[in-house]
Structure formats: structure tokens, C-alpha cells
Design an enzyme around this catalytic site. Structure first.
Site, PDB file in Angstrom:
ATOM      1  N   ARG A  46      21.644  -3.664 -16.593  1.00  0.00           N
ATOM      2  CA  ARG A  46      22.469  -3.417 -17.785  1.00  0.00           C
ATOM      3  C   ARG A  46      23.909  -3.042 -17.448  1.00  0.00           C
ATOM      4  O   ARG A  46      24.809  -3.235 -18.240  1.00  0.00           O
ATOM      5  CB  ARG A  46      21.839  -2.303 -18.627  1.00  0.00           C
ATOM      6  N   HIS A 175      -0.418  -4.353  -6.453  1.00  0.00           N
ATOM      7  CA  HIS A 175       0.052  -4.417  -5.061  1.00  0.00           C
ATOM      8  C   HIS A 175      -1.061  -4.105  -4.062  1.00  0.00           C
ATOM      9  O   HIS A 175      -0.963  -4.461  -2.906  1.00  0.00           O
ATOM     10  CB  HIS A 175       1.298  -3.550  -4.847  1.00  0.00           C
ATOM     11  N   LYS A 179      -2.365  -5.690   0.208  1.00  0.00           N
ATOM     12  CA  LYS A 179      -2.486  -4.872   1.427  1.00  0.00           C
ATOM     13  C   LYS A 179      -3.324  -5.622   2.466  1.00  0.00           C
ATOM     14  O   LYS A 179      -4.321  -6.257   2.135  1.00  0.00           O
ATOM     15  CB  LYS A 179      -3.126  -3.514   1.109  1.00  0.00           C
ATOM     16  N   GLU A 213      -3.900  10.735  -2.730  1.00  0.00           N
ATOM     17  CA  GLU A 213      -2.475  10.839  -2.390  1.00  0.00           C
ATOM     18  C   GLU A 213      -2.094  12.299  -2.238  1.00  0.00           C
ATOM     19  O   GLU A 213      -2.545  13.145  -3.019  1.00  0.00           O
ATOM     20  CB  GLU A 213      -1.624  10.241  -3.514  1.00  0.00           C
ATOM     21  N   ASP A 232      -3.210   4.570 -14.341  1.00  0.00           N
ATOM     22  CA  ASP A 232      -2.254   4.294 -13.264  1.00  0.00           C
ATOM     23  C   ASP A 232      -2.945   3.709 -12.031  1.00  0.00           C
ATOM     24  O   ASP A 232      -2.381   2.866 -11.342  1.00  0.00           O
ATOM     25  CB  ASP A 232      -1.545   5.608 -12.893  1.00  0.00           C
ATOM     26  N   HIS A 237      -6.047  -0.670  -9.347  1.00  0.00           N
ATOM     27  CA  HIS A 237      -6.281  -0.701  -7.898  1.00  0.00           C
ATOM     28  C   HIS A 237      -7.748  -0.460  -7.530  1.00  0.00           C
ATOM     29  O   HIS A 237      -8.332  -1.194  -6.739  1.00  0.00           O
ATOM     30  CB  HIS A 237      -5.423   0.347  -7.182  1.00  0.00           C
TER      31      HIS A 237
END
Ligand code: BG6
Length: 490
Positions: A46, A175, A179, A213, A232, A237
């Protein structure tokens, strides 16, 4: 396979994902000489910046995300030469003319539109690309997560994007599928005969899939507080990992053959009854604690947090797959932020020997288990019982280790490097198809609805722990333990 020339348009080109992951990944593939001379990257944002101003921003924000060992200033300068910038208001059709001017009309040039934007913009951008004639039959569109927040919104995204692009032009990113070890899991299962005969309920007792994590939510509170761990991480995943562990052998490695089998797994997931929703799904939220010896605040005290937030930062659940192969085998899935360790792994535990003929070893017989480690040290570990040297048949668990880094000394590719190359090549295997996305939401949605009605908050757990004790009780009801709980104390 050499890539054809391309115009890769990055919507959200000045954003966090572009700077942290996408531009560094493209630089690394350029460094490895994978990008053709006619490969151009047109970043869209932008800000009213000139190309030079944007390249300054790339130097400031993307360059630091490249490992110093991989950085070479001559190559970096040449990579920056591929980058252009267009200031555009995604919602204003007339502003797309600036992009039209930048694109090469030659139909032999692959066009990729990478939408690293909030999903609320997906339909608008696709419609505007169609209106200005940029969405041609040789175009591809890449959609970043979150791909919806429930079944209805995922369907809406699929329908709206599907009005402009056909399914074979749509690349939905997860994603984790990029891996290295996830692909190695496919190689392990379908490139060897060894495990396949054992890969079933007769021999496998249970499967654990953990993505833990140490990090908290960082500066993503705005997004995360509306998502939570289920949306999430688990809906995408973890369920994708489960699919790869549980799928039937596909007839080929082609995109649809693999995705057909993954879809069957998602559709075979046992629907959870209200009682199972209450008992078999645990949600938690971190409080203050210590991670790596450092004090860290609780989720509700993170910058920008809602002090009464009920968003889960941890989820553990027991899933079952209603098929001949898997009936009765529990799949325990678990993910959380601010956990005791940074780790992603799949643990496949085999059944115990049917008739022990040796004396009970100290600590009992250990079931054989196969651990597929995605992070931090990619590898495989197979635990077996072996005889200890010396007199008598005394057995002891031992590990066969395969460390991918040691075995293959070649540099690793980050998931985004691989996925970007696959988009540019038009390979869809590692991307989610619309029906997979919807099937995953269909299974997850009753959990979301159940939580909405629940009065209790997520169970608190100390940052730096393995989550609420209820998660241990969940697996304990099947007479099992999470892997770290079963490890001998050091
Ligand atoms: C993302 C999630 O998809 O995956 C993040 O939005 C999470 O919350 C990340 O931190 C984990 O990915 P990785 O590759 O670091 O394990």
C-alpha cells in the site's frame, strides 16, 4: 526440471511473511541457481514507494533473515535486480492498472499471484485480477493461511477464488507439507516395503503427533487471539501430518492420487460425540513461567492481550480413524505455545510382543517405536529391544538413529523454498485441495462449537511446561503416556 520465466506477484509484499520467509527463500533458490534469468518478483503493497525505496526496505527487513553463511553480496545485488514494486490499493480496481503495466503479456511466462494478505482480501484481489485481465489461464494463485475460520468461511473462500481460478491453478499453502521430514515420511512409507505390512491396527498400538513451541504469540496477538491453537495449528498442520501417517498407499505420487488418499483419511475421522468432545479434547492457556531459564509473561499479560481472553494456546485431543486399517488405534494430537521444548515429532508405537520368552527386563519390555522427528534435528529413531552383553539374556531398549543432517550433508531447504519452487513448476502435490480443506474444517468445527457453549476457561498451564495435567490424564486413560513422560529421568 528447469523453471520457465515467471512474473511472481507478491501481494502483501512489504509484510512480515514476505520479509521473513518469502524473499529470503527466493534469494536462496536464486543462489542455488534454480531461478531462470527471466524470473521477476513484483511486490505489491500500500505504501507509495519507488522501487528503490522498496529495495531499501528489503535490505533492511529481509536481508537479516538470511543466514550469514548463505549471504553473498554480489548474489544479493543480482537477486534485488529481479525485484520490482507496485503501490496498489487491493480494493480499488482502477489501481490495478499500475500492475498491468508491469506484467509481461507473453503467454509463455508463468504468472503467479501470491496472496500473503488477510483472507478477507482474497476474493477482492481475485475479482480485480480478473477484471483487469491479469488472471489468465497460465496464471496461478497461492493462498496463505488462515484459510477460513470455520467451514462456512472456508467454503466461501473456495467458492470466491474458484470463480476466477480453476482448482488446478490454486495453491493452498500448508508450510508443514514443505518440510523435508514430512516428505521423508512419504519416502519411508512408500519407498520401502519394511513398514507397510506393520502399518495397521494389528501391529500399531497408538500414534502421537506433537508440535510444541517454546515461543509465545510474539507480535501476532491481533491474529492469534481470534484464532487459537485449534485453528492456527491443529486444523491444518497436525491434521495434514495425521493424513500422511494414516493414508493408504496412493497409486502414484501425482497430486490428485496423494490428495485423494489424504481426503479419505479426513473423511474417516470419527466424529466426536458431545461426551467425547468434553473428555477427549483438552484446551489450555499459558500463564507466566520460565522458558529456557528466562521468565516470560502469561498469555493474558502479553502486549496487546485481552486480560480476559479465552483463546486456547494449547490443545491436545484423541482422534480415531474409522477404517479397517486403523479402527481402535488412538491418534493423540497435541500442540501448544510456550511449551517446555521446541519440537515437532510423530511417534508410532507398536504393540508389545505377544508372548515374552525372556526374563522381564528391568523397567519391563518397551514396545518398539518409530519416531519421526521434524524439528529440531530431523531424523528417524527406531527403538528396539536388544540383549545386553555378558552372561544371560538380559534385554534392554536401544535406539537405531538416522540423522538426516549427518546422512545427507547437503544444505537443507526451508519449507518455503521448496513450496515456492513447486508453485513455479506447477506441482500441486504439497498443497491442499479445496475438498481437503473443507473436510478438515468439517471435523474441527464441532470442537469450536462445543467450546463456544462451554462456560469454563481454557485450563491454565505454566509457560515452560508440557501443558495442563489434563493432557496427561487424556492419554493416561488409554494406559499410555506422552513420549517425554515415558523417557527415563536423566
Ligand atoms: C504457523 C502458525 O502456521 O506455524 C504459527 O501460524 C506457528 O503460530 C508456526 O508458530 C510454526 O511453524 P514452524 O515451521 O516454526 O514449526
Amino acid at each position: 526440471m528447469a523453471l520457465s520465466d515467471f512474473d511472481l506477484v507478491l501481494f502483501g509484499g512489504s509484510g512480515d511473511l514476505a520479509m521473513r520467509k518469502l524473499l529470503p527463500a527466493l534469494y536462496l533458490r536464486d543462489r542455488a541457481q534454480n531461478l531462470p534469468p527471466g524470473g521477476r518478483i513484483i511486490c505489491v503493497g500500500r505504501h507509495e514507494w519507488s522501487r528503490e525505496q522498496f529495495v531499501d526496505a528489503v535490505n533492511e527487513n529481509a536481508k537479516p533473515n538470511i543466514a550469514s553463511a548463505m549471504f553473498e553480496s554480489v548474489l544479493w545485488t543480482s537477486f534485488c535486480g529481479r525485484i520490482d514494486y507496485v503501490a496498489l490499493d487491493a480494493g480499488d480496481p482502477s489501481s490495478y492498472q499500475a500492475l498491468v503495466q508491469k506484467m509481461r503479456p507473453d503467454p509463455a511466462i508463468t504468472r503467479v499471484f501470491y496472496l500473503a494478505t488477510p483472507p478477507s482480501l482474497f476474493a477482492t484481489i481475485c475479482n480485480n485480477l480478473a477484471a483487469c485481465g491479469l488472471a489468465t489461464s497460465n496464471s496461478r494463485v497461492v493462498l496463505e493461511k488462515p484459510l477460513g475460520r470455520d467451514l462456512a468461511s472456508a467454503r466461501q473462500i473456495n467458492a470466491e477464488v474458484g470463480r476466477v481460478f480453476s482448482e488446478s491453478q490454486i495453491f493452498r499453502i500448508d508450510h508443514y507439507l514443505g518440510k523435508e521430514t514430512v516428505q521423508n515420511l512419504l519416502a519411508l512409507r512408500f519407498g520401502n516395503v519394511l513398514f507397510e505390512p506393520l502399518w495397521r491396527r494389528e501391529w500399531i498400538s497408538d500414534v502421537q503427533i506433537t508440535i510444541a513451541e517454546e515461543l509465545g504469540v510474539g507480535n501476532r496477538m491481533n491474529y492469534y487471539d481470534t484464532a487459537g491453537a485449534l485453528r492456527d495449528m491443529l486444523q491444518n498442520h497436525l491434521l495434514q501430518l495425521l493424513c500422511i501417517v494414516a493414508m493408504e498407499p496412493p497409486v502414484s505420487a501425482s497430486a490428485d492420487a496423494v490428495r485423494d488418499e489424504k481426503l479419505k483419511v479426513l473423511r474417516s475421522l470419527k466424529r466426536l460425540s458431545p461426551q467425547e468432545l468434553a473428555q477427549n479434547v483438552i484446551r489450555g492457556q499459558y500463564r507466566s513461567g520460565h522458558v529456557d531459564g528466562m521468565p516470560v509473561p502469561g498469555y493474558r499479560k502479553e502486549p496487546g492481550a485481552n486480560p480476559a481472553s479465552r483463546t486456547e494456546t494449547f490443545v491436545a485431543l484423541k482422534a480415531e480413524i474409522d477404517t479397517w486399517r486403523w479402527a481402535g488405534v488412538p491418534f493423540f494430537l497435541r500442540t501448544g505455545k510456550r511449551m517446555a521444548d521446541q519440537l515437532a515429532e510423530v511417534v508410532v508405537r507398536f504393540k508389545s510382543v505377544p508372548h515374552p520368552i525372556f526374563a522381564q527386563p528391568h523397567g519391563g519390555y518397551h514396545n518398539n517405536s518409530l519416531i519421526i522427528r521434524l524439528q529440531p534435528d530431523e531424523g528417524l529413531q527406531l527403538s528396539l529391544m536388544a540383549k545386553t552383553p555378558g552372561d544371560g539374556m538380559r534385554l534392554k531398549p536401544v535406539e537405531l538413529e538416522l540423522d538426516f543432517r549427518e546422512t545427507f550433508k547437503t544444505p537443507r531447504m526451508d519449507a518455503y523454498e521448496r513450496l515456492l519452487l513447486d508453485v513455479l513448476r506447477g506441482h500441486l502435490t504439497l498443497f491442499m485441495r479445496s475438498d481437503e480443506l473443507e473436510a478438515a474444517w468439517e471435523w474441527v468445527e464441532p470442537i469450536l462449537k462445543f467450546w463456544e457453549q462451554e462456560e469454563d476457561d481454557p485450563i491454565p498451564y505454566a509457560a515452560g511446561s508440557w501443558g495442563p495435567a489434563a493432557a496427561s490424564a487424556l492419554i493416561g486413560r488409554d494406559g499410555l503416556q506422552w513420549r517425554e513422560e515415558a523417557l527415563p529421568e536423566l
